[in-house]
Design a protein around this motif. Structure first.
Motif, PDB file in Angstrom:
ATOM      1  N   GLN A  16      44.186  32.348  52.639  1.00  0.00           N
ATOM      2  CA  GLN A  16      43.074  31.388  52.573  1.00  0.00           C
ATOM      3  C   GLN A  16      42.144  31.418  53.779  1.00  0.00           C
ATOM      4  N   THR A 163      40.430  26.907  46.822  1.00  0.00           N
ATOM      5  CA  THR A 163      39.840  26.540  48.113  1.00  0.00           C
ATOM      6  C   THR A 163      38.513  27.278  48.344  1.00  0.00           C
ATOM      7  N   VAL A 202      43.420  25.784  58.835  1.00  0.00           N
ATOM      8  CA  VAL A 202      44.388  26.152  57.781  1.00  0.00           C
ATOM      9  C   VAL A 202      45.549  26.917  58.417  1.00  0.00           C
ATOM     10  N   LEU A 333      41.574  21.227  53.547  1.00  0.00           N
ATOM     11  CA  LEU A 333      42.793  21.262  54.365  1.00  0.00           C
ATOM     12  C   LEU A 333      43.949  20.558  53.656  1.00  0.00           C
ATOM     13  N   VAL A 336      46.354  22.306  51.153  1.00  0.00           N
ATOM     14  CA  VAL A 336      47.240  23.393  51.607  1.00  0.00           C
ATOM     15  C   VAL A 336      48.715  22.941  51.695  1.00  0.00           C
TER      16      VAL A 336
END
Ligand code: M6R
Length: 366
Positions: A16, A163, A202, A333, A336
């Motif tokens: 990501q 994302t 991330v 964020l 995740v």
């Protein structure tokens, strides 16, 4: 081909930061304070003529659209509706030539999404596609395309495509706002600066994967659980819940935290896990009171909070902190840890993580 990872899903979760960087890539100007979208054929004049926006997609891409709605409404001040593609066509949506229809699809081959695109064009609307596959049916037929540069997504459970779709919406929302003059230049550059910090943030979350593994193993022994949140946290909760169901086969529901009292509280019993997202500062106090409601009924609450929010820790059983960013960007964020939670819960249950039962990566039938 899994580059040392046990599953494609885990590899894609870890890709990501790169996907964020690549999707932003050449879409920021040299000084990093304006968004540029040279791929758009839509002119500034076209953007000024948009009266409403429809976002249409399926599954996880639809959930990205829920965030997209908030982003476009907040930044560009244009009313947005978000629909599941399999419903859109059949509800006789009011589409005019001043409607911008945005279809979102990782594969660009989802039958319902493609059908919605065609229906929108038949009604004279311009269609903008956010897709991950260059040359896909959706990419070919749409009037405009914003490609998410996430790279091939193999796991059935979508992670980096989702994302990257969020990043595409942030870019589009900012671009429309620049054209329409709906936000100040300083806000645009502040948002871009915050976006540029996301990849590293991330990475910081991924470094805490072990913590989530522990939480997931505890959760995996349950048959039911809830995700709650308000505003953008609710949009993320819906995605977290789908991810968990899809690969762990644990039944879960996502609820707008303020809706609990209207029925769902009846299902909260001793020990049931509730994952509570509380990253939206403006809504924080309200969410905390909803958390107290479920705690009082015996729920085991796992809070997802902003770094430094020590207060909430007192009223929940455990917390997972995400790095601080702008409220509008938190979904990029907050999702995740939920992806990792689903991954480890699936693993703990001995499931086939990358190929969950009954599901296909690309749904080409209606
Ligand atoms: O390729 P698409 O983005 O059009 O696919 C849409 C959904 O089928 C997809 O997001 C599905 O919900 C995922 N398997 C969820 O992880």
């Amino acid at each position: 081909e899994k580059a040392g990872f046990d599953h494609f899903m885990l590899k894609e979760i870890y890709e990501q930061p790169k996907a964020y960087r690549d999707t932003m890539g050449a879409r920021l100007n040299d000084t990093g304070n304006r968004v540029v979208l040279p791929e758009l054929t839509m002119t500034e004049e076209d953007i000024r003529s948009i009266r409403n926006v429809h976002i249409v997609a399926c599954g996880t891409a639809y959930h990205a659209g829920l965030v997209g709605k908030s982003v476009i409404e907040k930044l560009a001040r244009i009313p947005v509706e978000t629909d599941v593609a399999s419903e859109y066509r059949y509800r006789a949506p009011i589409i005019t030539k001043d409607t911008l229809v945005i279809v979102v699809s990782q594969s660009g081959e989802t039958a319902d999404t493609l059908a919605a695109l065609r229906e929108a064009q038949r009604c004279g609307a311009r269609v903008l596609a956010i897709t991950n596959v260059v040359g896909s049916s959706v990419a070919r037929e749409a009037n405009d395309v914003i490609t998410t540069w996430a790279g091939p997504e193999i796991a059935v459970a979508s992670t980096k495509a989702y994302t990257s779709q969020l990043i595409a919406f942030y870019l589009l929302g900012l671009y429309m706002a620049q054209v329409l003059g709906t936000v100040e230049d300083a806000v645009v550059s502040e948002t871009i600066t915050a976006m540029q910090a996301l990849p590293e943030q991330v990475e910081a979350i991924l470094e805490q994967a072990e913590v989530l593994k522990g939480i997931a193993e505890a959760v995996s022994t349950h048959d039911n659980l809830f995700f709650i949140g308000r505003g953008l946290d609710y949009a993320v909760a819906v995605e977290g819940s789908l991810k968990l169901k899809e690969i762990s086969y644990i039944h879960s529901e996502a609820y707008a935290a303020g809706e609990l009292k209207h029925g769902t509280l009846a299902l909260i019993e001793e020990g049931i896990p509730v994952i509570a997202l509380a990253t939206q500062e403006e809504l924080f106090e309200k969410t905390v009171s909803n958390i107290k409601e479920v705690k009082a009924r015996g729920a085991h609450v796992i809070g997802v909070v902003n770094d430094g929010d020590v207060e909430l820790a007192k009223s929940v059983d455990s917390t997972f902190a995400i790095p601080k960013t702008l409220a509008l960007l938190t979904p990029a964020l907050a999702v995740v840890p939920l992806q990792l939670l689903s991954y480890y819960a699936s693993l703990a249950r001995g499931n086939d993580v990358d190929k969950p039962r009954n599901l296909a990566k690309s749904v080409t039938v209606e």
